[in-house]
Design an enzyme around this catalytic site. Structure first.
Site, PDB file in Angstrom:
ATOM      1  N   TYR A  85      74.067  69.597  59.882  1.00  0.00           N
ATOM      2  CA  TYR A  85      74.425  68.214  59.522  1.00  0.00           C
ATOM      3  C   TYR A  85      74.936  67.457  60.744  1.00  0.00           C
ATOM      4  O   TYR A  85      74.580  66.298  60.966  1.00  0.00           O
ATOM      5  CB  TYR A  85      75.499  68.218  58.421  1.00  0.00           C
ATOM      6  CG  TYR A  85      75.722  66.845  57.835  1.00  0.00           C
ATOM      7  CD1 TYR A  85      75.038  66.443  56.697  1.00  0.00           C
ATOM      8  CD2 TYR A  85      76.607  65.949  58.433  1.00  0.00           C
ATOM      9  CE1 TYR A  85      75.225  65.182  56.155  1.00  0.00           C
ATOM     10  CE2 TYR A  85      76.798  64.680  57.908  1.00  0.00           C
ATOM     11  CZ  TYR A  85      76.106  64.296  56.768  1.00  0.00           C
ATOM     12  OH  TYR A  85      76.287  63.051  56.248  1.00  0.00           O
ATOM     13  N   PHE A 131      58.463  40.573  65.567  1.00  0.00           N
ATOM     14  CA  PHE A 131      57.644  41.259  64.573  1.00  0.00           C
ATOM     15  C   PHE A 131      58.145  40.893  63.169  1.00  0.00           C
ATOM     16  O   PHE A 131      59.292  40.484  63.004  1.00  0.00           O
ATOM     17  CB  PHE A 131      57.684  42.774  64.800  1.00  0.00           C
ATOM     18  CG  PHE A 131      56.832  43.510  63.812  1.00  0.00           C
ATOM     19  CD1 PHE A 131      55.453  43.327  63.805  1.00  0.00           C
ATOM     20  CD2 PHE A 131      57.396  44.345  62.862  1.00  0.00           C
ATOM     21  CE1 PHE A 131      54.659  43.979  62.865  1.00  0.00           C
ATOM     22  CE2 PHE A 131      56.603  44.999  61.919  1.00  0.00           C
ATOM     23  CZ  PHE A 131      55.242  44.819  61.921  1.00  0.00           C
ATOM     24  N   ASP A 132      57.281  41.046  62.146  1.00  0.00           N
ATOM     25  CA  ASP A 132      57.653  40.535  60.810  1.00  0.00           C
ATOM     26  C   ASP A 132      58.908  41.179  60.223  1.00  0.00           C
ATOM     27  O   ASP A 132      59.698  40.506  59.571  1.00  0.00           O
ATOM     28  CB  ASP A 132      56.468  40.556  59.820  1.00  0.00           C
ATOM     29  CG  ASP A 132      55.823  41.901  59.657  1.00  0.00           C
ATOM     30  OD1 ASP A 132      56.144  42.799  60.434  1.00  0.00           O
ATOM     31  OD2 ASP A 132      55.006  42.061  58.735  1.00  0.00           O
ATOM     32  N   ASP A 171      62.683  45.307  71.799  1.00  0.00           N
ATOM     33  CA  ASP A 171      62.004  45.959  70.679  1.00  0.00           C
ATOM     34  C   ASP A 171      60.891  46.781  71.326  1.00  0.00           C
ATOM     35  O   ASP A 171      59.899  46.252  71.805  1.00  0.00           O
ATOM     36  CB  ASP A 171      61.454  44.888  69.719  1.00  0.00           C
ATOM     37  CG  ASP A 171      60.614  45.491  68.604  1.00  0.00           C
ATOM     38  OD1 ASP A 171      60.248  46.680  68.697  1.00  0.00           O
ATOM     39  OD2 ASP A 171      60.302  44.770  67.638  1.00  0.00           O
ATOM     40  N   ALA A 178      58.778  49.375  70.394  1.00  0.00           N
ATOM     41  CA  ALA A 178      57.788  50.170  69.653  1.00  0.00           C
ATOM     42  C   ALA A 178      56.627  50.640  70.539  1.00  0.00           C
ATOM     43  O   ALA A 178      56.207  51.786  70.475  1.00  0.00           O
ATOM     44  CB  ALA A 178      57.272  49.365  68.472  1.00  0.00           C
ATOM     45  N   LYS A 188      55.091  54.600  66.747  1.00  0.00           N
ATOM     46  CA  LYS A 188      54.010  54.090  67.601  1.00  0.00           C
ATOM     47  C   LYS A 188      53.926  54.959  68.860  1.00  0.00           C
ATOM     48  O   LYS A 188      53.326  56.024  68.841  1.00  0.00           O
ATOM     49  CB  LYS A 188      54.259  52.627  67.971  1.00  0.00           C
ATOM     50  CG  LYS A 188      53.944  51.644  66.845  1.00  0.00           C
ATOM     51  CD  LYS A 188      55.069  51.473  65.907  1.00  0.00           C
ATOM     52  CE  LYS A 188      54.865  50.361  64.919  1.00  0.00           C
ATOM     53  NZ  LYS A 188      55.927  50.330  63.918  1.00  0.00           N
ATOM     54  N   HIS A 205      53.297  39.790  52.123  1.00  0.00           N
ATOM     55  CA  HIS A 205      51.962  40.348  52.333  1.00  0.00           C
ATOM     56  C   HIS A 205      51.826  41.802  51.891  1.00  0.00           C
ATOM     57  O   HIS A 205      50.748  42.258  51.558  1.00  0.00           O
ATOM     58  CB  HIS A 205      51.530  40.199  53.791  1.00  0.00           C
ATOM     59  CG  HIS A 205      52.423  40.869  54.778  1.00  0.00           C
ATOM     60  ND1 HIS A 205      53.678  40.413  55.056  1.00  0.00           N
ATOM     61  CD2 HIS A 205      52.245  41.976  55.534  1.00  0.00           C
ATOM     62  CE1 HIS A 205      54.236  41.199  55.959  1.00  0.00           C
ATOM     63  NE2 HIS A 205      53.386  42.161  56.269  1.00  0.00           N
TER      64      HIS A 205
HETATM   65  N1  F0G Z   1      58.742  46.176  65.960  1.00  0.00           N
HETATM   66  C1  F0G Z   1      57.432  46.129  66.182  1.00  0.00           C
HETATM   67  C2  F0G Z   1      56.914  45.442  67.414  1.00  0.00           C
HETATM   68  C3  F0G Z   1      56.541  46.682  65.265  1.00  0.00           C
HETATM   69  O1  F0G Z   1      55.238  46.598  65.507  1.00  0.00           O
HETATM   70  C4  F0G Z   1      57.060  47.327  64.119  1.00  0.00           C
HETATM   71  C5  F0G Z   1      56.164  47.925  63.135  1.00  0.00           C
HETATM   72  C6  F0G Z   1      58.446  47.373  63.946  1.00  0.00           C
HETATM   73  C7  F0G Z   1      59.265  46.792  64.880  1.00  0.00           C
HETATM   74  C8  F0G Z   1      59.059  48.031  62.740  1.00  0.00           C
HETATM   75  O2  F0G Z   1      58.968  49.409  62.820  1.00  0.00           O
HETATM   76  O3  F0G Z   1      57.488  50.094  60.926  1.00  0.00           O
HETATM   77  O4  F0G Z   1      58.945  51.740  62.104  1.00  0.00           O
HETATM   78  O5  F0G Z   1      59.926  50.047  60.619  1.00  0.00           O
HETATM   79  N2  F0G Z   1      54.949  47.708  63.099  1.00  0.00           N
HETATM   80  C9  F0G Z   1      53.981  48.309  62.225  1.00  0.00           C
HETATM   81  C10 F0G Z   1      52.658  47.660  62.473  1.00  0.00           C
HETATM   82  C11 F0G Z   1      54.362  48.377  60.790  1.00  0.00           C
HETATM   83  O6  F0G Z   1      51.729  47.948  61.691  1.00  0.00           O
HETATM   84  O7  F0G Z   1      52.495  46.914  63.426  1.00  0.00           O
HETATM   85  P1  F0G Z   1      58.820  50.356  61.547  1.00  0.00           P
END
Ligand code: F0G
Length: 510
Positions: A124, A176-177, A267, A269, A310, A502
């Site tokens: 843990y 990002f969304d 960010d 990713a 990613k 979406h």
């Molecule tokens: N930031 C970026 C630039 C992303 O592309 C994503 C996720 C996230 C944050 C969020 O990360 O999915 O691990 O919670 N992108 C995916 C996509 C979902 O299809 O582009 P997550």
């Protein structure tokens, strides 16, 4: 029946030899072999030898396990997509032949990652897996403090719980969304300061992900510092087409943030893909190792959020990285509330082991070269068929420009979504709409937002599909392109969620 292949990667020095947790001396030896200098020397030497021998690049891995995939008929797909309310997220994966919905969590792990899973430490608190991950993060990013989370948006949730308050402004480059979702959920505003060329899908600008520093400075100047949560730099910039941010731009954004006393958060990713583009496109970086470039990028930031699904090539995982101990302490409380204790966050020990290994593999040049060249291979094929694609090609996906594909199509009927559905019906390919549906409604006026870019994203999972699959994908899109004049009617929304619609929206034909 065709197959998706999993791979054997033999590029990273042995971290989990025979499934044993490395002892100290092995770790030391690992560091020697993974140091920037040796890596850079080996990679440059190999690249040079292949150049001299006039041989093309090829994948630095081979297939060890396969997963069968089913090629359905058009009649089946027409029924399935109607049953799914014309939302590609609602399909079962068995109903998809080639799944390019996302490159997130869909990559193939290596034998060493799977081996590391077997020696995960599930304690843990204070597990060895946590310390492996801490070591990898420190080595690749320079950050002393980190919090594991179950994925990227969880990292955003933890960090923004400290930084973002109602009424705040959060400038950045096309958030990002989920990032925008977390900001707007807290009644703050994401301000997009991306360069204008990003919305021109034909502009050859090699760093279309960049921040327009003039726009950023205007925001920083016009807003009181205590009303700006942080500046967020997304590398690569997913929303505008997986486009990179140059080192020069990262440096500039850092300088501006410092000048106005605002934190810079990356960010991250797709940080390794961004480093690849810096190495191959930006002057002065050709001879630098990917990891040195990554460390330099992060040296300009105060913190990072990471979706490890990613560039760290794992199926789940994420983390927040911090330079400042105090911010780490504050965020720890939220991590404990939302994710788990600070030494596992939302992850199991085995997941943290696979992530540590994946961070090393994802920052190897030969792997990155094969990955990004596969994306370009698909883009080039489409270009040869005359299909309007966003250029330069992105790091993780090919983006089809719906406004050029079907120019007179009404924007209210979701042109990119219409095309994504056509690609599915034609050949069982699942892509993602990056357009008006995803842009959602304005949180204040509730009016539909119509972004400059209306695209279908075909994102390539890492180490999964072959170039034969790419040929098939290009041919499916070509078939739809040849029939484009028959695509006259789109879709209307029959149900939508109040935020991030979406994912769950229900549509019907107009
Ligand atoms: N930031 C970026 C630039 C992303 O592309 C994503 C996720 C996230 C944050 C969020 O990360 O999915 O691990 O919670 N992108 C995916 C996509 C979902 O299809 O582009 P997550």
């Amino acid at each position: 029946m065709l197959f998706i292949h999993l791979q054997v990667v033999r590029e990273t020095p042995d971290r989990y030899h025979n499934g044993r947790v490395p002892i100290k001396s092995r770790q030391k030896r690992f560091h020697v072999f993974s140091s920037g200098f040796i890596n850079s020397l080996t990679n440059n030497l190999i690249t040079l030898i292949y150049k001299i021998m006039n041989l093309p690049y090829a994948e630095p891995f081979k297939t060890k396990m396969v997963e069968n995939i089913y090629r359905s008929t058009k009649d089946q797909r027409e029924k399935w997509i109607a049953d799914a309310s014309f939302n590609l997220f609602n399909l079962r994966s068995e109903q998809v032949y080639i799944d390019l919905l996302t490159d997130s969590g869909t990559g193939a792990m290596s034998d060493k990652q799977w081996a590391s899973i077997m020696v995960g430490d599930e304690s843990y608190a204070g597990s060895s897996s946590y310390y492996h991950l801490k070591e990898a993060i420190k080595e690749l990013t320079g950050f002393d403090y980190f919090l594991p989370t179950h994925q990227g948006r969880a990292a955003e949730n933890v960090l923004f719980s400290v930084l973002v308050k109602a009424g705040d402004i959060v400038p950045g480059n096309s958030h990002f969304d989920t990032t925008k979702g977390h900001i707007e959920f807290r009644k703050a505003t994401a301000v997009d300061c991306t360069v204008d060329t990003a919305s021109d899908t034909t502009s050859p600008n090699p760093f279309k992900g960049n921040v327009d520093t003039g726009k950023l400075e205007n925001v920083l100047k016009a807003t009181a510092a205590d009303k700006i949560s942080c500046v967020i730099l997304t590398i690569t910039n997913n929303t505008v087409g997986g486009q990179p941010v140059s080192m020069a731009n990262i440096r500039e954004v850092h300088k501006l943030s410092k000048k106005y006393g605002i934190r810079l958060i990356i960010d991250s990713a797709r940080f390794a893909e961004n480093a690849y583009f810096i190495k191959t496109r930006e002057e002065g970086y050709a001879d630098k190792d990917i990891r040195d470039i990554a460390r330099e990028m992060f040296s300009y930031a105060d913190g990072m959020t990471m979706s490890s699904k990613k560039d760290a090539i794992v199926n789940i995982g994420g983390f927040v990285g911090f330079r400042d101990e105090e911010l780490f302490r504050q965020a720890s409380t939220y991590n404990i509330i939302f994710e788990g204790f600070i030494t596992y966050g939302g992850m199991s020990g085995r997941d943290m082991n696979a992530l540590a290994q994946g961070l090393y593999e994802g920052t190897e040049f030969p792997y990155l070269e094969s990955r990004i060249k596969q994306v370009a291979y698909l883009g080039q094929k489409m270009k040869e068929y005359g299909i309007p694609v966003l250029e330069p090609f992105g790091g993780h996906a090919i983006f089809i420009d719906a406004k050029r594909f079907i120019p007179d199509f009404p924007k209210e009927e979701f042109p990119a979504q219409t095309l994504a559905l056509e690609f599915y019906i034609e050949g069982g390919i699942r892509g993602a709409e990056i357009g008006a549906l995803m842009a959602d409604r304005d949180p204040v006026t509730r009016a539909n937002r119509y972004p400059a870019l209306e695209m279908v994203r075909l994102a390539l999972p890492r180490r999964v599909y072959s170039n034969n699959h790419m040929d098939y994908v290009a041919a499916v899109v070509r078939n739809v392109f040849e029939k484009r004049n028959d695509i006259r009617k789109g879709f209307k929304i029959i149900w939508e969620a109040p935020i991030m619609r979406h994912f769950t929206v229900k549509l019907d034909r107009v």
